[in-house]
Design an enzyme around this catalytic site. Structure first.
Site, mmCIF file in Angstrom:
data_model
loop_
_atom_site.group_PDB
_atom_site.id
_atom_site.type_symbol
_atom_site.label_atom_id
_atom_site.label_comp_id
_atom_site.label_asym_id
_atom_site.label_seq_id
_atom_site.Cartn_x
_atom_site.Cartn_y
_atom_site.Cartn_z
ATOM 1 N N PRO A 110 -62.722 -2.731 -4.721
ATOM 2 C CA PRO A 110 -62.997 -4.065 -4.501
ATOM 3 C C PRO A 110 -62.268 -5.157 -4.092
ATOM 4 O O PRO A 110 -61.679 -6.073 -5.140
ATOM 5 C CB PRO A 110 -63.412 -4.202 -6.633
ATOM 6 C CG PRO A 110 -62.452 -3.403 -6.739
ATOM 7 C CD PRO A 110 -62.310 -2.079 -5.914
ATOM 8 N N CYS A 111 -61.961 -5.410 -3.290
ATOM 9 C CA CYS A 111 -61.835 -6.159 -2.503
ATOM 10 C C CYS A 111 -62.349 -7.755 -2.509
ATOM 11 O O CYS A 111 -61.434 -8.964 -2.648
ATOM 12 C CB CYS A 111 -61.425 -5.852 -0.609
ATOM 13 S SG CYS A 111 -62.241 -5.291 0.277
#
Length: 158
Positions: A122-123
């Site tokens: 989850p950047c």
């Protein structure tokens, strides 16, 4: 989106219109030491199912195995990103401080941007120190929509 998998896990999940997609594919091919070819894989089926649940708001964590080869530093950053819970945000500074990734912010940002497994790693949960939704390879508008989804807001996504 375009996705890829091998027998170790998902190795690619990218937006098909991402500016750096071709470079990401070349890097992945080099890191895996193999040619990327179209096809099906049981991990891709699992990913489709988990993504559908995520976008429906019923999945907060992904269980499909990942194969995310990178430099040792990149892999540490990506592992740290995996620890950012659904719906929570971290600044680049917090990511570095928490896991002693003491390199300067641009290096952490570059590693974040080289993540080839969007959403699952989850950047999009990494924001600027001032709370702004800075830098996202899939586009800031997508980052904002992913974050809205995780806040429980309904509406058109991606």
């Amino acid at each position: 989106m375009i996705a890829g998998a091998d027998d170790r896990g998902i190795c690619l999940l990218e937006f098909s219109d991402r500016r750096m997609l071709e470079a990401q594919l070349q890097t992945l091919s080099r890191r895996l030491r193999r040619t990327l070819v179209p096809g099906e894989h049981h991990y891709l089926e699992a990913l489709r199912s988990e993504l559908a649940e995520y976008f429906a708001g019923t999945r907060k964590t992904f269980e499909v195995p990942l194969n995310a080869p990178g430099s040792p530093f990149q892999e540490r950053v990506w592992k740290t990103l995996l620890g950012v819970p659904y719906g929570e945000l971290r600044s680049y500074e917090q990511i570095g401080d928490r896991d002693r990734l003491t390199q300067v912010r641009p290096r952490r940002g570059t590693a974040n941007g080289m993540n080839r497994i969007a959403i699952v790693i989850p950047c999009h949960r990494v924001i600027g120190k001032d709370g702004s939704p800075t830098g996202y390879g899939g586009g800031i508008w997508r980052k904002q929509r992913l974050l809205a989804l995780e806040r429980g807001e309904k509406g058109t996504l991606l």
